[in-house]
Design an enzyme around this catalytic site. Structure first.
Site, PDB file in Angstrom:
ATOM      1  N   GLY A 252       0.832  -1.192   0.000  1.00 12.51           N
ATOM      2  CA  GLY A 252       0.000   0.000   0.000  1.00 12.51           C
ATOM      3  C   GLY A 252       0.866   1.242   0.000  1.00 12.51           C
ATOM      4  N   GLY A 253       0.342   2.344  -0.547  1.00  8.67           N
ATOM      5  CA  GLY A 253       1.112   3.575  -0.593  1.00  8.67           C
ATOM      6  C   GLY A 253       2.449   3.350  -1.268  1.00  8.67           C
ATOM      7  N   ASP A 254       3.526   3.807  -0.624  1.00  8.38           N
ATOM      8  CA  ASP A 254       4.870   3.589  -1.171  1.00  8.38           C
ATOM      9  C   ASP A 254       5.613   2.520  -0.383  1.00  8.38           C
ATOM     10  OD1 ASP A 254       5.069   5.117   1.109  1.00  8.38           O
ATOM     11  OD2 ASP A 254       6.744   6.324   0.393  1.00  8.38           O
ATOM     12  N   GLU A 255       4.852   1.588   0.180  1.00  7.93           N
ATOM     13  CA  GLU A 255       5.416   0.517   0.998  1.00  7.93           C
ATOM     14  C   GLU A 255       5.498  -0.771   0.184  1.00  7.93           C
ATOM     15  OE1 GLU A 255       4.517  -1.807   5.246  1.00  7.93           O
ATOM     16  OE2 GLU A 255       3.113  -0.306   4.465  1.00  7.93           O
TER      17      GLU A 255
END
Length: 351
Positions: A252-255
Site C-alpha cells: 500500500g502507498g509507497d510501501e
C-alpha cells in the site's frame, strides 16, 4: 467469399472454439440429424480463412478439408439452407474431394450457423452418397437443429467470458491493481510458505521492508497521477532487480516488501544494495527528472521456528532505523535473542 468476411472471421475466432477437443453435445446433434434425415453423414462444420473444420461429425473420418473443397463455404454466404440434390452434376462441387474422392458425396443439405446478425461461421449439414430430394419441412427441421448448434456456440463463448472474468477477479484479489505486484494477501501467503519451508529445515530467508524516500514531496508537487506512474516505474525496477524466486509485493502507498528465499546476511546485503541502486537513478515525470531513494529494513529468518508477524515487525523497526540514519540505506533487524532481551535491559536501566 462472404461479403463481410473479416467480421465473420473475427466472430469465429471470438468463439475461441477452433482446434478444441470434440464435445459430446455437438456429436449428439450430428447423430440426431443423421437419424432424423436418414443420412449417413452429419457434420458441424466451421469455415476458417483457409479450411473447413469439423467440431462435430458422424459417418466420416476426415477432421476437415480445405475451404475450397467444402460445401459449407457456399452455405456461410447465405442465411438460408443450401441444398445440393446431386453434387456430381453441380459444377461448383463435382470436382471437390468430398465428391470425386473416396467419400463419394452426392447429396448435401446445410443450414448456416449465424452467431450474430449476418455473420455465419459454419453450418450444420447432412450428406448422402446417393442423390436425393429435401422437402421444405426437412429444411425447417435442419434449420431448427442449426439454431441449437448456434446456441451451443454462443454458450461456449459465454462460458469462456465467465472463466476469464473469474480469473481476472481472482488475480485482482491477490494483486495490486496499480502495479500488478502481489498485494498484502498474497504477500502473507508467500511469507507463510517460506516460514513453512524454514520450519521443515530448509534454508532460511530474508524479509526486506522498503519505503520510498521523498515520495510524498513528489506526489504533492506533481499530483496523484504522476505519483501513480512513479509507483509503476518503481515496481518495474524492483522486478528487474530480483531473481525469479524472489517475491516483490506492494502493501500500500509507497510501501513495498521483498521476500528473498535462501538468503543469509551476505546475500541480503547484496540484494539490498541492488535495490537501492535500482531506485537511485532519476525517474522521468512528464519530462522532468526527479530522484527518489529507498530505505530498507531487513529481518533474517533462519531455519527453524519463525513467526510471520514478529518477523515483519522486526523488519519494519529496522526500516525506521534506516530512515532515521539518513535514508537511501539499509539496516538489519535485531536478532530474535536481542529482541527478547530488550525489555529486560530497559527495566534494568530504569532501575
Amino acid at each position: 467469399m462472404h461479403p463481410r468476411e473479416a467480421a465473420r472471421l473475427e466472430a469465429l475466432l471470438d468463439l475461441d472454439i477452433l482446434d478444441t477437443a470434440p464435445e459430446d453435445h455437438f456429436t449428439a446433434i450430428c447423430e440426431t440429424a443423421r437419424d432424423l434425415f436418414q443420412a449417413p453423414i452429419a457434420l458441424v462444420s466451421l469455415v476458417t480463412e483457409t479450411d473447413q473444420w469439423f467440431k462435430g461429425r458422424c459417418g466420416i473420418g476426415l477432421p476437415g478439408t480445405e475451404r475450397g473443397e467444402s460445401f459449407c463455404t457456399h452455405t456461410v454466404v447465405s442465411d438460408e439452407v443450401l441444398v445440393v440434390e446431386d453434387a456430381a452434376r453441380d459444377p461448383r462441387f463435382r470436382d471437390s474431394l468430398l465428391v470425386a474422392g473416396a467419400e463419394r458425396v452426392r447429396f448435401y443439405a446445410g443450414a448456416p450457423l449465424e452467431v450474430a446478425p449476418g455473420l455465419q461461421v459454419g453450418s450444420l449439414c447432412v450428406m448422402d452418397r446417393v442423390p436425393r430430394r429435401f422437402t421444405d419441412r426437412q429444411r425447417g427441421q435442419l434449420q431448427n437443429l442449426a439454431r441449437i448448434v448456434t446456441a451451443q456456440l454462443r454458450l461456449h463463448k459465454t462460458e469462456r467470458l465467465l472463466r476469464e472474468r473469474e480469473a481476472r477477479l481472482a488475480h485482482l484479489a491477490r494483486h495490486d491493481p496499480l502495479t500488478g505486484l502481489p498485494n498484502r494477501l498474497q504477500f502473507r501467503e508467500c511469507l507463510q510458505g517460506e516460514i513453512a519451508r524454514a520450519q521443515r529445515g530448509h534454508d532460511g530467508f530474508a524479509l526486506h521492508c522498503l519505503d520510498l524516500d521523498r515520495f510524498k514531496a513528489i506526489n504533492d508537487s506533481f499530483g496523484h497521477h504522476a505519483g501513480d506512474r512513479l509507483l509503476q516505474s518503481v515496481a518495474d525496477r524492483l522486478r528487474g532487480a530480483v531473481r525469479d524466486e524472489d517475491v516483490v509485493a506492494r502493501l500500500g502507498g509507497d510501501e513495498f516488501v521483498v521476500i528473498q528465499p535462501g538468503a543469509d546476511r551476505a546475500r541480503a546485503i547484496t540484494l539490498a544494495q541492488r535495490l537501492i541502486a535500482a531506485l537511485s537513478s532519476p525517474f522521468d515525470l512528464d519530462g522532468h527528472e526527479r530522484q527518489i531513494g529507498v530505505s530498507i529494513g531487513i529481518a533474517l529468518a533462519a531455519a527453524g521456528p519463525v513467526h510471520g508477524e514478529a518477523l515483519h515487525t522486526r523488519a519494519d523497526k529496522a526500516l525506521y532505523a534506516a530512515k532515521a540514519s539518513g535514508r537511501c540505506t539499509f539496516r538489519f533487524a535485531q536478532t530474535v535473542e536481542d529482541s527478547a532481551r530488550e525489555p529486560v535491559l530497559r527495566r534494568r536501566g530504569a532501575a
